[in-house]
Design a protein around this motif. Structure first.
Motif, PDB file in Angstrom:
ATOM      1  N   LEU A 568       0.825  -1.212   0.000  1.00 55.34           N
ATOM      2  CA  LEU A 568       0.000   0.000   0.000  1.00 55.34           C
ATOM      3  C   LEU A 568       0.856   1.258   0.000  1.00 55.34           C
ATOM      4  N   LYS A 569       1.864   1.288   0.866  1.00 48.87           N
ATOM      5  CA  LYS A 569       2.697   2.492   0.959  1.00 48.87           C
ATOM      6  C   LYS A 569       3.477   2.712  -0.327  1.00 48.87           C
ATOM      7  N   GLY A 570       3.991   1.641  -0.927  1.00 48.38           N
ATOM      8  CA  GLY A 570       4.759   1.782  -2.154  1.00 48.38           C
ATOM      9  C   GLY A 570       3.949   2.325  -3.304  1.00 48.38           C
ATOM     10  N   GLN A 571       2.653   2.050  -3.302  1.00 43.60           N
ATOM     11  CA  GLN A 571       1.814   2.497  -4.408  1.00 43.60           C
ATOM     12  C   GLN A 571       1.123   3.831  -4.140  1.00 43.60           C
ATOM     13  N   LEU A 572       0.788   4.091  -2.899  1.00 39.20           N
ATOM     14  CA  LEU A 572       0.008   5.301  -2.594  1.00 39.20           C
ATOM     15  C   LEU A 572       0.862   6.496  -2.227  1.00 39.20           C
ATOM     16  N   SER A 573       2.131   6.275  -1.970  1.00 41.08           N
ATOM     17  CA  SER A 573       2.997   7.384  -1.603  1.00 41.08           C
ATOM     18  C   SER A 573       3.174   8.340  -2.769  1.00 41.08           C
ATOM     19  N   GLY A 574       3.200   9.634  -2.456  1.00 36.38           N
ATOM     20  CA  GLY A 574       3.585  10.625  -3.454  1.00 36.38           C
ATOM     21  C   GLY A 574       2.462  11.276  -4.227  1.00 36.38           C
ATOM     22  N   PHE A 575       1.211  10.935  -3.969  1.00 33.73           N
ATOM     23  CA  PHE A 575       0.116  11.607  -4.666  1.00 33.73           C
ATOM     24  C   PHE A 575      -0.191  12.948  -4.006  1.00 33.73           C
ATOM     25  N   ASP A 576      -0.702  13.859  -4.798  1.00 33.34           N
ATOM     26  CA  ASP A 576      -1.038  15.175  -4.256  1.00 33.34           C
ATOM     27  C   ASP A 576      -2.343  15.133  -3.471  1.00 33.34           C
ATOM     28  N   LEU A 577      -3.284  14.296  -3.907  1.00 32.22           N
ATOM     29  CA  LEU A 577      -4.575  14.168  -3.235  1.00 32.22           C
ATOM     30  C   LEU A 577      -4.997  12.709  -3.259  1.00 32.22           C
ATOM     31  N   ILE A 578      -5.451  12.211  -2.119  1.00 33.05           N
ATOM     32  CA  ILE A 578      -6.011  10.859  -2.033  1.00 33.05           C
ATOM     33  C   ILE A 578      -7.426  10.973  -1.495  1.00 33.05           C
ATOM     34  N   ILE A 579      -8.370  10.336  -2.170  1.00 32.59           N
ATOM     35  CA  ILE A 579      -9.748  10.247  -1.682  1.00 32.59           C
ATOM     36  C   ILE A 579     -10.024   8.778  -1.388  1.00 32.59           C
ATOM     37  N   ASN A 580     -10.244   8.477  -0.119  1.00 31.64           N
ATOM     38  CA  ASN A 580     -10.528   7.111   0.304  1.00 31.64           C
ATOM     39  C   ASN A 580     -12.030   6.903   0.325  1.00 31.64           C
ATOM     40  N   ASN A 581     -12.495   5.993  -0.503  1.00 32.14           N
ATOM     41  CA  ASN A 581     -13.921   5.729  -0.650  1.00 32.14           C
ATOM     42  C   ASN A 581     -14.217   4.325  -0.107  1.00 32.14           C
TER      43      ASN A 581
END
Length: 894
Positions: A568-581
């Motif tokens: 999860l961390k390897g893929q989600l790191s570095g985005f400007d905005l995350i929306i968790n649905n």
């Protein structure tokens, strides 16, 4: 040549506590043999010792090129800054600055050699290898400069470097914070952020005095705190997008052999232009990386496929995610076979690991393996074993990755050379090269100080805190990046609403990424298929729910839960905005992502109920992690108030009124309305239900109400569109409905099909036990189908009773069934009332739009979400570009 015509190089020397050694350092500096003019600035940093004044007074009296400045103690960084400011203000013709600590020495040719290299390369700085005296030690710092190595490994440049005056005129200075134990490393990171790069010079060196104890050793004892300081101060530099940009340019992760033309494309980010190697260059890189891994790079992963296959994968929007899966697959199998399938209505990735001796079925469109496997096969004389990947029976262990997505009906052209055979040909060419004979010998006499270039991807994993690391750098054209997280990507209302959010943000200029977490497939939704630039799946190690802890009596997943946090961390790191649905497993990770600079939002849609009617579900897990989120999105004002009642600040909550997930063209809508108006007043009322056949949706209430209408002899036609929830009931609701004469159809998902079914119905019945803000109501009103629904959840925010639909109040099943039957009967008998409600629904629908609903949240995004600035390497005669760029600009390195 006149003295004034020669370039001026300034030697800057901070001084505290080394007065006895400073004389030696100054003597070596003054003994330099060079065509440059040399002046020396000594920055005395509050040293109270008398001998400092005595020594420097004597020197200053006899040497006009010596400048001595005094100031209060400010530490090494502050002392150097004082010297820099003096040079910039008082020596305007200076071209470069060389920092010489008072306890070190320079050789007679050091200044001349370094400055000549600085002018030739027109780079930011030139650095040397380090050789020490007193305590003997020496190390090699690489034949080429790597920003990635400098960021994720260690400080690879001593302060004793020749630095262009451009660096200081650009405003770069040392950090004067006394808590920073690595002010020299921090200075070089500031140079990198400003767009400067370094160049090594092995033709000379300076002499570094090494003692048993030093400030450097003190700093390394508290290394973790110092590294934390660096990362906080240079957040943009340590973002995944920045580091992947560096990796792509300097140490690409993948080598892709293109069958047919025999070229090898080296890249990390598959959306960027790769560097190209021919076979000869690849062989030299392969064996060079074996002999001197700190000087030569060969990508750690090797793949082969046709140009047509690569084109399809790029068009699929799955290519970056597939590369992550392939990296992970090499951890459990020697070789990975990728098979591409054309599935018009679905996307997905399935992985199966086969044992040694597997008899293959079908050809591979792409083959992928670790370069380590190739090295081991050559070293152990196992080329026949590896060569079996081109045969029917494969002796290496194999992971078969099947990728499904829609693409043009015409099958991709297959080249005569299969990916397997092409890769084996390359391996045999490497193995038979005469360079293998010298691969065990290191030719550089100094010992290696840097990590192997081919292992930098592991250092990157450590830096990001995840594995594998998503191979995507900065978005094109400087776009902000959005990661939308969903547990499923099918046809449910919750994900459709989230997809609508992505569509609006894409229109606002975001690069959009859909992450389906906990699932390995998605349905293709015609209305939202173009909403995402990239699609990612990750199923393994992502539970749908968890009970590792409790909040207000509800389950939630804590950070010590057995989740694949690395993935999860390897893929989600570095985005400007995350929306968790509604992805339960991600909540504990959000605080870490937010601390790195990502803005976080949580989208909630419904408060569920237990069989005993107790509130439950996703909102409770989200409220438990309220601190992790910058914003909350809800489908209704009611849910907004509900979250606020549990302590979520109102300013963080954006109520987004649901709009239809389908669109109807004006011509089609006109035809639908005309057909409704033309229907005979005595025609049977058309009753429609669309949804799951389960108690939450009130399927038992629907069945009872239809029975009651039959008993009252009310003529109607009924259609139920949906599916059973297996094992939910002892008998089939499908069978029970058909016994009443109800037509039952399986679920439909296309926007055009949904509109057509809703256009058939006169009324839509929804006697649910609980709801959020159902999209189906807004979609029914869009085409003039009158909703008759229980007033649960936020249904009353979509329906105004008596104006654009009918609301049924109460909780008793008997009352709701009776009221539902009465409402349907009244509409069957009074078609004028049905027409008024139909027109009211059409009017209500005309005022709804996702753009209006998401307006306040989009405005918040524009104010709060910024893109990570892209670091562009300065090239000769071009200043750093502060604006986003669309093409790759490669660092000017040696």
């Amino acid at each position: 040549m006149l003295s004034e015509d020669r370039d001026l190089v300034v030697i800057a020397m901070p001084l505290y506590g080394h007065a006895a050694l400073a004389v030696e350092a100054l003597e070596t500096a003054c003994a330099s043999v060079t065509d440059c003019r040399i002046e020396v600035v000594v920055s005395v940093d509050g040293d109270p010792r008398r001998e400092v004044f005595d020594a420097l007074t004597l020197y200053a009296a006899t040497r006009p090129e010596l400048h001595v400045i005094f100031g209060p103690n400010a530490g090494p960084g502050g002392a150097r800054n004082r010297a820099i400011d003096f040079i910039v203000e008082n020596l305007p013709d200076a071209k470069a600055v060389y920092f010489l600590d008072a306890d070190n020495r320079v050789l007679p040719t050091t200044i001349d050699t370094l400055y000549a290299r600085l002018k030739a390369e027109q780079c930011g700085w030139v650095y040397t290898n380090i050789d020490t005296f007193s305590v003997r030690w020496g190390a090699h710092y690489g034949d080429g400069y790597s920003r990635l190595t400098h960021c994720v490994s260690d400080n690879i440049c001593d302060t004793g470097s020749m630095i262009s005056i451009d660096v200081f005129e650009a405003g770069v200075r040392f950090d004067a914070d006394r808590q920073n134990g690595f002010e020299d490393w921090e200075f070089w990171l500031s140079c990198i952020e400003a767009g400067f790069v370094g160049v090594p010079c092995h033709d000379t060196a300076f002499e570094y005095r090494l003692r048993a104890e030093s400030r450097f050793k003190e700093a390394n004892r508290d290394r973790a705190a110092s590294l934390s300081f660096l990362r906080r101060r240079h957040k943009a530099l340590f973002r995944r997008s920045t580091l992947v940009d560096f990796e792509h340019e300097e140490s690409p992760r993948y080598a892709m052999l293109r069958t047919g033309d025999g070229t090898i494309a080296c890249f990390t980010d598959p959306t960027m232009e790769p560097s190209i190697l021919d076979f000869d260059e690849a062989i030299r890189a392969f064996w060079g990386s074996a002999a001197e891994p700190d000087n030569f790079h060969f990508p750690p992963f090797l793949a082969a496929g046709s140009r047509e296959t690569l084109k399809l994968l790029k068009q699929s929007r799955l290519w970056p995610n597939l590369l992550v899966h392939l990296e992970r697959a090499t951890e459990s199998a020697n070789v990975v076979f990728v098979q591409i399938r054309n599935v018009p209505a679905e996307r997905g990735i399935d992985i199966e690991v086969m044992p040694s001796g597997h008899v293959r079925k079908g050809r591979a469109d792409l083959i992928f393996m670790s370069s380590t496997i190739v090295r081991d096969a050559i070293r152990n004389n196992a080329l026949d074993w590896l060569g079996s990947i081109a045969a029917d029976q494969v002796w290496p262990t194999v992971a078969v990755v099947k990728v499904r997505f829609p693409f043009p009906a015409e099958a991709p052209k297959r080249s005569s050379a299969t990916p397997e055979q092409s890769l084996i040909n390359l391996v045999h060419t490497i193995a038979t090269s005469p360079l293998q004979a010298v691969a065990a010998k290191r030719w550089t006499w100094r010992e290696s100080r840097l990590p192997a270039l081919s292992e930098l991807y592991k250092q990157l994993r450590t830096e990001v805190g995840g594995s594998p690391v998503l191979p995507l750098g900065h978005a094109k054209s400087g776009k902000r990046t959005l990661a939308l997280l969903v547990p499923n990507a099918s046809f449910g209302g919750a994900e459709k609403v989230a997809f609508a959010a992505a569509r609006e943000l894409k229109a606002e200029g975001f690069e959009t990424h859909l992450f389906v977490l906990g699932n390995a497939r998605m349905d293709v939704l015609d209305e939202f298929d173009a909403s995402f630039d990239f699609i990612h799946f990750w199923k393994a190690g992502i539970p749908a729910w968890g009970g590792s802890n409790r909040f207000l009596g509800q389950d939630f997943i804590a950070e010590y839960h057995d989740v694949d946090w690395n993935a999860l961390k390897g893929q989600l790191s570095g985005f400007d905005l995350i929306i968790n649905n509604h992805v339960m497993a991600v909540h504990p990770l959000m605080a870490r992502l937010r601390s790195e600079g990502t803005r976080t939002a949580c989208y909630l849609h419904v408060v569920d109920e237990t069989p005993l009617r107790r509130p439950a579900g996703q909102p409770f897990a989200a409220i438990a992690h309220e601190h992790c989120y910058d914003a909350f999105l809800t489908c209704s004002e009611q849910l907004k108030v509900y979250l606020h009642s549990y302590g979520v600040p109102l300013e963080k909550i954006y109520a987004v009124a649901n709009a239809p997930s389908i669109s109807v063209k004006p011509k089609m809508l006109t035809e639908i309305v005309q057909n409704r108006q033309a229907r005979a007043a005595d025609a049977p009322l058309r009753i429609l239900y669309m949804g799951r056949f389960e108690p939450q949706k009130g399927i038992d209430r629907i069945h009872a109400a239809l029975q009651e209408l039959r008993a009252r002899n009310i003529p109607y036609e009924a259609l139920a569109v949906g599916g059973e929830i297996l094992a939910e009931q002892p008998s089939s609701w499908t069978g029970k409905l058909r016994e009443l004469g109800v037509t039952v159809r399986p679920p439909i998902f296309g926007g055009r099909e949904i509109a057509a079914i809703l256009a058939w119905g006169d009324i839509l019945i929804m006697p649910s036990r609980w709801e959020g803000a159902p999209l189906m109501i807004a979609e029914a009103q869009l085409v003039g189908c009158v909703p008759v629904a229980t007033a649960v959840g936020a249904v009353d925010e979509l329906v105004t009773d008596g104006r654009d639909g009918i609301l049924i109040e109460g909780e008793s099943d008997l009352k709701i069934v009776a009221d539902l039957a009465n409402a349907v009967e009244s509409l069957a008998r009074d078609r004028n009332r049905l027409g008024r409600l139909r027109d009211g629904g059409l009017f209500t629908a005309s005022g709804r739009s996702w753009a209006a609903s998401f307006g306040p949240f989009v405005e918040w995004c524009d104010q709060s979400v910024s893109t990570t600035p892209r670091i562009v390497a300065r090239t000769p005669n071009r200043p750093a570009d502060s604006q986003p760029i669309t093409e790759i600009e490669v660092a000017a390195v040696a």
